[in-house]
Motif scaffolding. Sequence first.
Motif, short mmCIF file in Angstrom:
data_model
loop_
_atom_site.label_atom_id
_atom_site.label_comp_id
_atom_site.label_asym_id
_atom_site.label_seq_id
_atom_site.Cartn_x
_atom_site.Cartn_y
_atom_site.Cartn_z
N MET A 122 0.84 -1.18 0.00
CA MET A 122 0.00 0.00 0.00
C MET A 122 0.88 1.24 0.00
O MET A 122 1.80 1.37 0.78
CB MET A 122 -0.89 -0.02 1.24
N SER A 123 0.59 2.18 -0.88
CA SER A 123 1.35 3.42 -0.97
C SER A 123 0.69 4.47 -0.08
O SER A 123 -0.52 4.64 -0.11
CB SER A 123 1.36 3.90 -2.43
N ASN A 124 1.49 5.16 0.71
CA ASN A 124 0.96 6.19 1.59
C ASN A 124 0.89 7.50 0.83
O ASN A 124 1.84 7.89 0.16
CB ASN A 124 1.83 6.34 2.82
N SER A 125 -0.24 8.20 0.95
CA SER A 125 -0.41 9.48 0.27
C SER A 125 -0.17 10.67 1.20
O SER A 125 -0.04 11.78 0.72
CB SER A 125 -1.81 9.57 -0.35
N LEU A 126 -0.12 10.44 2.51
CA LEU A 126 0.07 11.54 3.46
C LEU A 126 1.53 11.76 3.84
O LEU A 126 2.06 12.85 3.67
CB LEU A 126 -0.76 11.30 4.73
N LEU A 127 2.17 10.72 4.37
CA LEU A 127 3.55 10.84 4.82
C LEU A 127 4.46 9.87 4.09
O LEU A 127 4.06 8.75 3.80
CB LEU A 127 3.67 10.53 6.32
N ARG A 128 5.67 10.31 3.84
CA ARG A 128 6.73 9.40 3.38
C ARG A 128 7.63 9.19 4.60
O ARG A 128 8.09 10.16 5.21
CB ARG A 128 7.53 9.99 2.22
N VAL A 129 7.83 7.95 4.98
CA VAL A 129 8.65 7.61 6.15
C VAL A 129 9.99 7.09 5.66
O VAL A 129 10.05 6.20 4.82
CB VAL A 129 7.95 6.54 7.03
N SER A 130 11.06 7.67 6.17
CA SER A 130 12.40 7.27 5.75
C SER A 130 13.26 7.04 6.99
O SER A 130 13.26 7.89 7.89
CB SER A 130 13.00 8.37 4.88
N ASN A 164 5.84 15.26 4.90
CA ASN A 164 4.45 15.49 4.55
C ASN A 164 4.36 15.70 3.04
O ASN A 164 4.92 16.63 2.49
CB ASN A 164 3.92 16.71 5.30
N LYS A 165 3.64 14.81 2.36
CA LYS A 165 3.52 14.86 0.90
C LYS A 165 2.33 15.72 0.45
O LYS A 165 2.06 15.81 -0.74
CB LYS A 165 3.35 13.44 0.36
N THR A 166 1.64 16.36 1.39
CA THR A 166 0.41 17.08 1.06
C THR A 166 0.55 18.59 1.32
O THR A 166 1.55 19.04 1.89
CB THR A 166 -0.78 16.57 1.90
N ASP A 167 -0.50 19.32 0.96
CA ASP A 167 -0.57 20.76 1.26
C ASP A 167 -1.41 21.01 2.52
O ASP A 167 -1.85 22.13 2.76
CB ASP A 167 -1.18 21.50 0.06
N GLN A 168 -1.62 19.95 3.31
CA GLN A 168 -2.39 20.05 4.55
C GLN A 168 -1.50 19.64 5.72
O GLN A 168 -0.46 19.00 5.55
CB GLN A 168 -3.61 19.13 4.47
N ARG A 169 -1.94 19.96 6.93
CA ARG A 169 -1.23 19.53 8.13
C ARG A 169 -1.56 18.06 8.38
O ARG A 169 -2.72 17.65 8.24
CB ARG A 169 -1.61 20.40 9.33
N VAL A 170 -0.56 17.27 8.76
CA VAL A 170 -0.76 15.84 9.00
C VAL A 170 -0.28 15.50 10.41
O VAL A 170 0.87 15.77 10.76
CB VAL A 170 -0.01 14.98 7.95
N ALA A 171 -1.18 14.92 11.21
CA ALA A 171 -0.83 14.46 12.55
C ALA A 171 -0.34 13.02 12.44
O ALA A 171 -0.77 12.26 11.58
CB ALA A 171 -2.04 14.54 13.48
N GLU A 198 -3.81 6.47 7.70
CA GLU A 198 -2.80 5.66 7.01
C GLU A 198 -1.84 5.04 8.01
O GLU A 198 -1.49 5.66 9.02
CB GLU A 198 -2.03 6.51 6.00
N ASP A 199 -1.44 3.80 7.72
CA ASP A 199 -0.50 3.06 8.54
C ASP A 199 0.76 2.79 7.73
O ASP A 199 0.68 2.40 6.56
CB ASP A 199 -1.08 1.71 8.96
N PHE A 200 1.92 2.99 8.35
CA PHE A 200 3.19 2.62 7.73
C PHE A 200 3.93 1.75 8.73
O PHE A 200 4.19 2.18 9.85
CB PHE A 200 4.02 3.87 7.38
#
Length: 181
Positions: free
Chosen positions: A1-9, A31-38, A116-118
């Motif tokens: 599953m590809s995450n659309s909110l966060l990229r974790v490295s 954060n891969k978006t133009d919104q705030r992500v918790a 989303e879960d990573f």
Amino acid sequence: MSNSLLRVSPSDLKMPFELKKQNSACLELYNKTDQRVAFKVKTTNPRKYAVRPASGVVPPRGSFCVTITMQAPKEIPPDYHCKDKFLVQSIVVEEGTTVKDIVPNMFSKAPGKLVEDFKLRVIYIPANPPSPVPEETEEEDSLDSDVDHEVERPSTSNSVSSNFTDCCFEHIMPCLFPVNH
């Protein structure tokens, strides 16, 4: 599953391993978006790891460093194999949301709610790895100077357990990477 909110490295947490010594690794959340992500970080072994911060808010197109510190191990596991895992959960939040506003039920899955879960495996690496090139005398070194030396790293594969619990600890070493908060 590809995450659309966060990229974790990195995608696997490579934890330096040294007997009787506490070591840390850094997870970078982008954060891969133009919104705030918790986000919230959970682990299968909360007594073994300290996570700072265990939750937070990543600004639009920004990044955030999470430091994970492993308590000093008392023994070497067979083949340096580790079954520990981490879970990073993320959700879009409203402008103005702060760390104090993050509560556990925010990450509960419900119809129409994108959580989303990573999942990350922990892989032990030697804290002070030996040089991949054997030390040579100066004379031998000049003869071998244009030879490339590669080290092959073994790969392991595990299924990810869903037995995660929240991370919350008091003592942490600071993150070694600069981060935009």
